[in-house]
Design a protein around this motif. Structure first.
Motif, PDB file in Angstrom:
ATOM      1  N   ILE A   1       1.181  -1.251  -0.180  1.00  0.00           N
ATOM      2  CA  ILE A   1      -0.005   0.485  -0.281  1.00  0.00           C
ATOM      3  C   ILE A   1       0.952   1.664   0.078  1.00  0.00           C
ATOM      4  O   ILE A   1       1.769   1.724   0.786  1.00  0.00           O
ATOM      5  N   PRO A   2       0.958   2.580  -1.074  1.00  0.00           N
ATOM      6  CA  PRO A   2      -0.086   2.350  -1.797  1.00  0.00           C
ATOM      7  C   PRO A   2       0.229   1.832  -3.170  1.00  0.00           C
ATOM      8  O   PRO A   2      -0.396   1.932  -4.525  1.00  0.00           O
ATOM      9  N   ASP A   3       1.619   1.235  -3.656  1.00  0.00           N
ATOM     10  CA  ASP A   3       2.372   0.721  -4.515  1.00  0.00           C
ATOM     11  C   ASP A   3       1.143  -0.290  -5.140  1.00  0.00           C
ATOM     12  O   ASP A   3       1.207  -0.309  -6.862  1.00  0.00           O
ATOM     13  N   ASP A   4       0.671  -1.348  -4.954  1.00  0.00           N
ATOM     14  CA  ASP A   4      -0.135  -1.753  -5.523  1.00  0.00           C
ATOM     15  C   ASP A   4      -1.302  -1.994  -5.413  1.00  0.00           C
ATOM     16  O   ASP A   4      -2.383  -1.827  -6.589  1.00  0.00           O
ATOM     17  N   VAL A   5      -1.903  -1.396  -4.327  1.00  0.00           N
ATOM     18  CA  VAL A   5      -3.745  -0.886  -3.950  1.00  0.00           C
ATOM     19  C   VAL A   5      -3.382  -0.119  -3.565  1.00  0.00           C
ATOM     20  O   VAL A   5      -2.787   0.079  -1.925  1.00  0.00           O
ATOM     21  N   ALA A   6      -4.083   0.976  -3.529  1.00  0.00           N
ATOM     22  CA  ALA A   6      -4.344   2.209  -2.946  1.00  0.00           C
ATOM     23  C   ALA A   6      -5.468   2.087  -1.721  1.00  0.00           C
ATOM     24  O   ALA A   6      -6.990   1.121  -2.267  1.00  0.00           O
ATOM     25  N   LEU A   7      -5.518   2.167  -0.879  1.00  0.00           N
ATOM     26  CA  LEU A   7      -6.590   2.301   0.484  1.00  0.00           C
ATOM     27  C   LEU A   7      -7.121   3.566   0.702  1.00  0.00           C
ATOM     28  O   LEU A   7      -6.374   4.392   1.346  1.00  0.00           O
ATOM     29  N   VAL A   8      -8.778   4.240   1.156  1.00  0.00           N
ATOM     30  CA  VAL A   8      -9.610   4.842   1.317  1.00  0.00           C
ATOM     31  C   VAL A   8     -10.578   4.422   2.287  1.00  0.00           C
ATOM     32  O   VAL A   8     -10.958   3.852   2.089  1.00  0.00           O
ATOM     33  N   GLY A   9     -10.168   5.405   3.667  1.00  0.00           N
ATOM     34  CA  GLY A   9     -11.089   5.511   4.727  1.00  0.00           C
ATOM     35  C   GLY A   9     -11.999   6.463   4.752  1.00  0.00           C
ATOM     36  O   GLY A   9     -12.361   6.703   3.519  1.00  0.00           O
ATOM     37  N   TYR A  10     -13.028   6.173   5.483  1.00  0.00           N
ATOM     38  CA  TYR A  10     -14.312   7.116   6.033  1.00  0.00           C
ATOM     39  C   TYR A  10     -14.118   7.229   7.547  1.00  0.00           C
ATOM     40  O   TYR A  10     -13.676   6.240   8.367  1.00  0.00           O
ATOM     41  N   ASP A  11     -14.504   8.967   7.898  1.00  0.00           N
ATOM     42  CA  ASP A  11     -14.532   9.295   9.282  1.00  0.00           C
ATOM     43  C   ASP A  11     -13.012   9.907   9.447  1.00  0.00           C
ATOM     44  O   ASP A  11     -13.318  11.206  10.257  1.00  0.00           O
ATOM     45  N   ASP A  12     -11.809   9.938   9.162  1.00  0.00           N
ATOM     46  CA  ASP A  12     -10.969  10.897   9.057  1.00  0.00           C
ATOM     47  C   ASP A  12     -11.121  10.356  11.130  1.00  0.00           C
ATOM     48  O   ASP A  12     -10.365  12.093  11.675  1.00  0.00           O
ATOM     49  N   SER A  13     -10.924   9.486  11.484  1.00  0.00           N
ATOM     50  CA  SER A  13      -9.774   9.494  13.247  1.00  0.00           C
ATOM     51  C   SER A  13      -9.042   9.090  12.980  1.00  0.00           C
ATOM     52  O   SER A  13      -7.948   9.428  12.258  1.00  0.00           O
ATOM     53  N   ALA A  14      -8.471   9.221  14.359  1.00  0.00           N
ATOM     54  CA  ALA A  14      -7.070   8.974  14.866  1.00  0.00           C
ATOM     55  C   ALA A  14      -6.483   7.301  14.043  1.00  0.00           C
ATOM     56  O   ALA A  14      -4.982   7.644  13.842  1.00  0.00           O
ATOM     57  N   ILE A  15      -7.535   6.697  14.181  1.00  0.00           N
ATOM     58  CA  ILE A  15      -6.396   5.829  13.388  1.00  0.00           C
ATOM     59  C   ILE A  15      -5.866   5.919  11.903  1.00  0.00           C
ATOM     60  O   ILE A  15      -5.097   5.246  11.541  1.00  0.00           O
TER      61      ILE A  15
END
Length: 351
Positions: free
Chosen positions: A279-293
């Protein structure tokens, strides 16, 4: 010398009558000053406030609430297991916003869990006794009986996100549809061609709207929507991991994932790493909430920021207005609102 522990003539705590006598006004005037009525001159207000300070008078809020048929308490009701409440940042951010909105009021906040049938039955009995002035209801599912129960009991209520497009209760939500579009448009703009989506619980209207935003963003970018790239999740880390494993088995050629929450994205990241995907070279990743995580993930997670704390404040402000509005429920029905707050994509190294 300063006087400590001033007592009234009776030897106990000072009374309203004693404040009135000290200020040289009537009992009703003192009551108006204490309750913040504008129908008092500045000179009279100053005299009453001085008497209150000198005598150490403390208003009996319980008696005032009883006289006004109020409890001076609202409930934050969470129809989820306690474990989820204490592990997901969404709930702590929501609670922080509610607390901030109540900080300058005399309202008490009760936290009530109603994730099981037994807890819901106990809650129904508690609310039927009108032990709170209003209810904030978070994490509402489409088949949840609680909103309708609150309507039947005519208890003022605000929910965190509508159950459907035809919601009848006042609600506050973030722009789930727009946030999902932002995430997918970002991934497409980075040259990603095979964008998967791990959904939230699909009995939650907000999760449905994120799926709608995902689909429409792909279509508008000229990409075909492939149902094999959509895997149901449940907003949890374990659910994200299982969904990612299923997606990799079905579509090993995927090069991007939009997860319905940061917690879900954390689970997806585990599955990607175990499969040897970078990540992100092979697979890009996007989340939701913009939490501390999102900020502490390795690599830091690109995420859609929804203003959860602001949502908590807005929900509470709207509820306090409904509580203060003593008109019949049928009259208020026409003024119920659906407030939608804007989202923002926060770009980090994961995409």
């Amino acid at each position: 010398m300063a006087s400590h522990g001033v007592r009234g003539r009776s030897g106990g705590r000072p009374t309203l009558e004693e404040v009135a006598a000290r200020a040289g006004v009537g009992r009703g005037t003192v009551s108006r000053v204490i309750n913040g009525s504008p129908r008092v001159s500045e000179a009279t207000r100053a005299a009453v406030e001085a008497a209150v300070a000198e005598l150490g008078y403390v208003p009996n809020t319980a008696a005032r609430a009883l006289a006004a048929n109020r409890t001076d308490a609202i409930a934050l009701v969470v129809p989820e297991p306690e474990t989820r409440f204490f592990t997901e940042p969404y709930f702590s951010d929501m609670l922080r916003g509610v607390g901030a909105a109540l900080s300058d009021t005399e309202m008490q906040l009760l936290l009530i869990f109603a994730g099981s049938d037994r807890e819901r039955q106990r809650l129904a009995q508690y609310l039927a006794a009108h032990r709170v002035d209003g209810v904030l209801l978070v994490s509402v599912h489409a088949d949840d009986p609680l909103p309708d129960m609150l309507s039947q009991l005519e208890i003022p209520a605000v929910i965190s996100g509508p159950r459907s497009a035809d919601e009848t209760l006042t609600s506050v939500d973030s722009d789930n549809y727009g946030g999902a579009r932002q995430a997918v448009e970002h991934l497409v703009s980075r040259g990603r061609r095979t964008v998967a989506h791990i959904t939230g619980r699909l009995d939650v209207y907000g999760a449905q709207r994120r799926v709608d935003g995902y689909r429409d963003a792909l279509r508008e970018a000229g990409h075909q929507v492939d149902e094999l790239l959509i895997e149901p999740g449940d907003f949890s880390e374990g659910g994200g991991r299982r969904a990612m494993e299923a997606l990799l088995e079905r579509r090993p050629d995927l090069d991007a994932v939009f997860a319905a929450s940061d917690v879900t994205a954390a689970g997806a990241r585990q599955a990607l790493r175990e499969a040897g995907r970078r990540i992100p070279d092979d697979v890009a990743l996007v989340g939701y909430d913009d939490s501390a995580i999102a900020r502490h993930m390795d690599p830091p997670l690109t995420s859609v920021r929804q203003p959860i704390e602001e949502m908590g404040r807005a929900m509470t402000d709207l509820l306090l207005r409904e509580v203060a509005d003593r008109r019949p429920s049928a009259t208020r029905e026409l003024e119920r609102r659906q407030m939608v707050l804007a989202t923002e994509l926060v770009e980090r190294a994961s995409s």
